[in-house]
Design a protein around this motif. Sequence first.
Motif, PDB file in Angstrom:
ATOM      1  N   HIS A 138       0.822  -1.209   0.000  1.00  0.00           N
ATOM      2  CA  HIS A 138       0.000   0.000   0.000  1.00  0.00           C
ATOM      3  C   HIS A 138       0.860   1.265   0.000  1.00  0.00           C
ATOM      4  O   HIS A 138       0.495   2.273  -0.625  1.00  0.00           O
ATOM      5  CB  HIS A 138      -0.945  -0.018   1.189  1.00  0.00           C
ATOM      6  N   ARG A 139       2.012   1.209   0.665  1.00  0.00           N
ATOM      7  CA  ARG A 139       2.887   2.389   0.676  1.00  0.00           C
ATOM      8  C   ARG A 139       3.410   2.712  -0.718  1.00  0.00           C
ATOM      9  O   ARG A 139       3.413   3.867  -1.138  1.00  0.00           O
ATOM     10  CB  ARG A 139       4.052   2.178   1.641  1.00  0.00           C
ATOM     11  N   VAL A 140       3.852   1.695  -1.442  1.00  0.00           N
ATOM     12  CA  VAL A 140       4.429   1.975  -2.760  1.00  0.00           C
ATOM     13  C   VAL A 140       3.352   2.202  -3.815  1.00  0.00           C
ATOM     14  O   VAL A 140       3.586   2.895  -4.808  1.00  0.00           O
ATOM     15  CB  VAL A 140       5.420   0.881  -3.203  1.00  0.00           C
ATOM     16  N   ALA A 141       2.158   1.641  -3.599  1.00  0.00           N
ATOM     17  CA  ALA A 141       1.063   1.914  -4.529  1.00  0.00           C
ATOM     18  C   ALA A 141       0.751   3.406  -4.545  1.00  0.00           C
ATOM     19  O   ALA A 141       0.399   3.970  -5.594  1.00  0.00           O
ATOM     20  CB  ALA A 141      -0.173   1.112  -4.136  1.00  0.00           C
ATOM     21  N   ALA A 142       0.910   4.062  -3.407  1.00  0.00           N
ATOM     22  CA  ALA A 142       0.661   5.502  -3.332  1.00  0.00           C
ATOM     23  C   ALA A 142       1.662   6.293  -4.157  1.00  0.00           C
ATOM     24  O   ALA A 142       1.384   7.451  -4.530  1.00  0.00           O
ATOM     25  CB  ALA A 142       0.708   5.957  -1.873  1.00  0.00           C
ATOM     26  N   LEU A 143       2.804   5.692  -4.458  1.00  0.00           N
ATOM     27  CA  LEU A 143       3.817   6.338  -5.296  1.00  0.00           C
ATOM     28  C   LEU A 143       3.620   6.023  -6.773  1.00  0.00           C
ATOM     29  O   LEU A 143       4.382   6.503  -7.615  1.00  0.00           O
ATOM     30  CB  LEU A 143       5.215   5.882  -4.870  1.00  0.00           C
ATOM     31  N   GLY A 144       2.621   5.186  -7.086  1.00  0.00           N
ATOM     32  CA  GLY A 144       2.409   4.764  -8.470  1.00  0.00           C
ATOM     33  C   GLY A 144       3.299   3.613  -8.893  1.00  0.00           C
ATOM     34  O   GLY A 144       3.414   3.335 -10.090  1.00  0.00           O
ATOM     35  N   TRP A 145       3.916   2.925  -7.925  1.00  0.00           N
ATOM     36  CA  TRP A 145       4.781   1.793  -8.233  1.00  0.00           C
ATOM     37  C   TRP A 145       3.949   0.528  -8.451  1.00  0.00           C
ATOM     38  O   TRP A 145       2.766   0.472  -8.120  1.00  0.00           O
ATOM     39  CB  TRP A 145       5.768   1.533  -7.099  1.00  0.00           C
ATOM     40  N   HIS A 146       4.601  -0.507  -8.985  1.00  0.00           N
ATOM     41  CA  HIS A 146       3.963  -1.799  -9.155  1.00  0.00           C
ATOM     42  C   HIS A 146       4.650  -2.834  -8.264  1.00  0.00           C
ATOM     43  O   HIS A 146       5.685  -2.550  -7.648  1.00  0.00           O
ATOM     44  CB  HIS A 146       4.000  -2.239 -10.617  1.00  0.00           C
ATOM     45  N   ILE A 147       4.066  -4.023  -8.216  1.00  0.00           N
ATOM     46  CA  ILE A 147       4.567  -5.120  -7.399  1.00  0.00           C
ATOM     47  C   ILE A 147       5.018  -6.247  -8.328  1.00  0.00           C
ATOM     48  O   ILE A 147       4.296  -6.622  -9.254  1.00  0.00           O
ATOM     49  CB  ILE A 147       3.476  -5.652  -6.448  1.00  0.00           C
ATOM     50  N   VAL A 148       6.204  -6.773  -8.079  1.00  0.00           N
ATOM     51  CA  VAL A 148       6.719  -7.920  -8.834  1.00  0.00           C
ATOM     52  C   VAL A 148       6.692  -9.132  -7.915  1.00  0.00           C
ATOM     53  O   VAL A 148       7.182  -9.080  -6.781  1.00  0.00           O
ATOM     54  CB  VAL A 148       8.150  -7.654  -9.339  1.00  0.00           C
ATOM     55  N   LEU A 149       6.111 -10.224  -8.410  1.00  0.00           N
ATOM     56  CA  LEU A 149       5.950 -11.429  -7.607  1.00  0.00           C
ATOM     57  C   LEU A 149       6.669 -12.597  -8.253  1.00  0.00           C
ATOM     58  O   LEU A 149       6.426 -12.925  -9.415  1.00  0.00           O
ATOM     59  CB  LEU A 149       4.458 -11.753  -7.454  1.00  0.00           C
ATOM     60  N   HIS A 150       7.546 -13.211  -7.476  1.00  0.00           N
ATOM     61  CA  HIS A 150       8.321 -14.373  -7.915  1.00  0.00           C
ATOM     62  C   HIS A 150       7.739 -15.578  -7.194  1.00  0.00           C
ATOM     63  O   HIS A 150       7.956 -15.770  -5.994  1.00  0.00           O
ATOM     64  CB  HIS A 150       9.795 -14.165  -7.573  1.00  0.00           C
TER      65      HIS A 150
END
Length: 287
Positions: A138-150
């Motif tokens: 949620h913190r990085v979503a506020a920056l417009g970032w995405h999530i990478v899942l391995h």
Amino acid sequence: MPGPIPQATAPTIVNPPALACDAHCHIFGPADRFPFSPTRTYTPPDSGIDRFELLQNRLGLERAVFVQASCHGVDNSAMVDAIQRGGGRYAGVAMIDGSFTDADLAHLHDSQVRGIRFNFVAHLGGAPDLDEFWELTHRVAALGWHIVLHLDAKDFTKYSGVLDAIPTSYIIDHMARVPASDGLEQEPFERLLERLATDDRCWVKISGAERLTDGRTAPYDDVVPFGRALVDCAPQRVLWGTDWPHPNLAVMPDEGELLDLLTAFAPDEATRNRILVDNPQVLYGFD
């Protein structure tokens, strides 16, 4: 752990367009400047930015996304240094934990980091603490970032609820690590295709053929149907990368052959150019 081959062959089929991007690669060390994490599960050979740029020149690529790997833990210094060396040609995906302040995230953002990565695979320690996962997501979503899942293929369905709830775009690494020998109708791959078709937050990397193939060596023909199915499903949300320098592999691939393999995944040149140029630009906003 072996290192990458000394020199890749130049691609013989693909002629990369201007601004083509390797959207999944790593920077390891050099350890005398950027020590590895004391809690790492593997120790790779030094594979720093100087060696990487020799590979880029050999392949004819101009841009790259450096993905933080577990051997450096949450110390992203080697990756950030490599990005800064690129003068706008490189971007990054970090690994972070709850100790990161807002100022730390701002520094990463200013350093062209646009996502964070979580390892769920068993040989890298298994799933992260999910309470921390959600806090950081949620913190990085506020920056417009995405999530990478391995993820391991066997766990892909298990985490479907997690994927449903991610509040931003997310990328599935290495085609969800599905074993090619289990066929296109294996449940993890069918669920991946369904998700890619129905969830416009979902992206996938058609990388890691050398990990998915049954034979473990080129030409990776058994992986082609998987890559092509993903490209056909959502060409606007597919990324390609070398995975250089190929951590935790016993047999090292030739990156020139991996780039040429893209013609089998995406026979149409316009689609390949979209994967190599346009799609990375959407997520990483290169200068």
